[in-house]
Design a protein around this motif. Structure first.
Motif: not given
Length: 371
Positions: A81-90, A132-147
Motif C-alpha cells: 500500500x501507500x509508502x511501498x515500492x514495487x519493481x516493475x519492468x518498463x 521496496x516490497x515486491x518485484x513483478x516479473x512479466x512473462x511477456x509475449x508468452x515467454x517466461x522471464x528469468x525466474x
C-alpha cells in the motif's frame, strides 16, 4: 513469392475461426449457465478455477473479472500500500503498473534486456530501497522471464515475487508451468489471449491457502459470509458465462499453444532478412507465443510495405510504461530505460494465432524475406 493469397487480408489476430469451430460447445455451455441462472460466481466459476489450477499445477486458482483486477488484488493480499515500492519492468502493458498504483504504492520501473526483452535481473538491485516490497516479473509475449535470477534477488532482500502471466497461459520455465513460482501469478483471460473468455475475465493462481482465502474475500466486497464485511472489498467476481466459455477453451489450449509454437518455429528458422531482428529464445524456457515480436530499424516503412501486401501487424507497445503521461509525476525521462525505449520505437508483432494456415505463414515469411 507465393501469390495464392495476396488478396486475402492477414491480421495480427483473428478470433473468428476459433470461435466458429467451438460454437456448438460454447452455446451448450452457455445454456447450462442460463438454466442454472448462475451468472456471477457460482458452480461454473468454481469448475473453471479447479481445472485451471490443475492446468497450472498450483493448489488454487481464483477467478476475477479481468487481469488488471487480478494484479490489483494480488498486491492487496500481500499488504502492499501507500509508502511501498514495487519493481516493475518498463517494457510491459500498463496494467502491470496499474496493479501497484491502485493500492497507493509506487511502481519503480526497470529496463529490459537487449535480446529477450524481458525484465533485466542485472538492473533490479540498483532500484531496490528500504521501501521496496515486491518485484513483478512479466512473462511477456508468452515467454517466461528469468525466474531463478529474479527469485534469488527476492530471497536476498526479502521481497515478494508476483508473476504477471497475463500473456503466458501454459508457458514453461525449465519444464515447469508458469503460475506457481511466486507468491501469486496473475492471468488475463481477455478475448484475444491464448485462452480468452467471451467477455472480460482474469485469474490468480497461488499455492498459499491464506492468500486464496483473502482473495476470495477481496473480490466479493470483503465478505466471506453474505452481508458480513470484514474489510474494504471490491466487486470483482468472474461471471458464470465467462467461466463456462473458459472451461470449453481450456480443453483446447495445449493444442492451440502447440500450433503457435509451430508457426513461431517457422518464423524463427525461415525469416532470413538482416533488417529484421527476432526475440532471443533462451533454451530454459518454452514460450506460448501470445505475440511474435520483431524489431526493424525503420518500423513505419516496414508497416507500409506489409500493409501493401495485405499483412497487418500489431504494435505492442509504442510507449514504455515509464514515459506514459499517467506516470510523468514520477519524474522519469527519455534515456532512463534505453532498451525498453528502443523496443517501443522499433517493435512490431507479426500475425500469430493458432488458426493461421501454412499457406498464410508461407506468405508472411516470403513477404518479409523480400523486404
Amino acid at each position: 513469392m507465393n501469390t495464392k493469397i495476396v488478396q486475402k487480408r492477414i491480421p495480427c489476430l483473428d478470433l473468428k475461426d476459433q470461435h466458429q469451430k467451438i460454437k456448438k460447445e460454447m452455446f451448450e455451455a452457455f445454456e447450462k449457465v442460463y438454466e442454472n441462472t448462475a451468472f456471477s460466481g457460482g458452480p461454473f466459476v468454481e469448475e473453471f478455477e479447479k481445472n485451471f489450477a490443475h492446468f497450472c499445477k498450483t493448489k488454487y486458482a481464483i477467478g476475477v473479472n479481468n487481469g488488471t483486477s487480478a494484479l490489483h488484488l494480488a498486491m492487496l493480499a500481500l499488504g502492499i500500500g501507500k509508502g511501498d515500492e514495487v519493481i516493475v519492468p518498463a517494457n510491459t502493458f500498463i496494467a502491470t503498473a496499474w496493479g501497484v498504483s491502485y493500492t497507493g504504492a509506487m511502481p519503480v520501473f526497470v529496463d529490459c534486456t537487449p535480446n529477450t526483452w524481458q525484465i533485466d535481473p542485472l538492473k533490479i538491485e540498483e532500484k531496490i530501497t528500504s521501501n521496496t516490497r515486491a518485484i513483478v516479473g512479466v512473462h511477456l509475449y508468452g515467454q517466461p522471464f528469468d525466474v531463478e535470477a529474479v527469485q534469488s534477488i527476492c530471497k536476498k532482500y526479502g521481497l515478494f515475487l508476483i508473476e504477471d502471466a497475463a500473456q503466458a497461459q501454459g508457458a514453461q520455465y525449465k519444464q515447469q508451468t508458469v503460475g506457481g513460482f511466486g507468491e501469486m501469478a496473475c492471468f488475463s483471460f481477455y478475448p484475444g489471449k491464448n485462452i480468452g473468455a467471451c467477455g472480460e475475465a482474469g485469474g490468480i493462481t497461488t499455492n498459499n491457502e491464506n492468500y486464496q482465502k483473502h482473495l476470495n474475500s477481496l473480490r466479493s466486497h470483503g465478505s466471506v459470509s453474505r452481508y458480513y464485511h470484514d474489510e474494504l472489498g471490491f466487486n470483482m467476481r468472474m461471471g458464470g458465462l465467462e467461466a463456462a466459455s473458459l472451461s470449453v477453451k481450456l480443453k483446447y489450449l495445449s493444442i492451440w499453444n502447440s500450433r503457435r509454437r509451430e508457426i513461431a518455429l517457422r518464423y524463427q528458422k525461415e525469416i532470413r532478412n538482416e533488417q529484421i531482428t527476432l526475440q532471443f529464445q533462451p533454451d530454459w524456457m518454452d514460450s506460448v507465443y501470445h505475440l511474435f515480436v520483431i524489431t526493424s530499424k525503420n518500423r513505419e516503412r516496414l508497416i507500409k510495405y506489409l500493409n501493401e501486401n495485405n499483412i497487418y501487424p500489431g504494435l505492442h507497445y509504442p510507449i514504455p510504461c515509464h514515459l506514459q503521461k499517467a506516470y510523468e509525476h514520477l519524474g522519469y525521462k527519455e534515456g532512463d530505460c534505453p532498451q525498453a525505449e528502443y523496443l517501443a520505437m522499433h517493435c512490431l508483432s507479426l500475425p500469430m494465432f493458432a488458426e493461421l494456415s501454412d499457406v498464410e505463414v508461407d506468405y508472411v515469411i516470403d513477404v518479409l524475406n523480400e523486404y
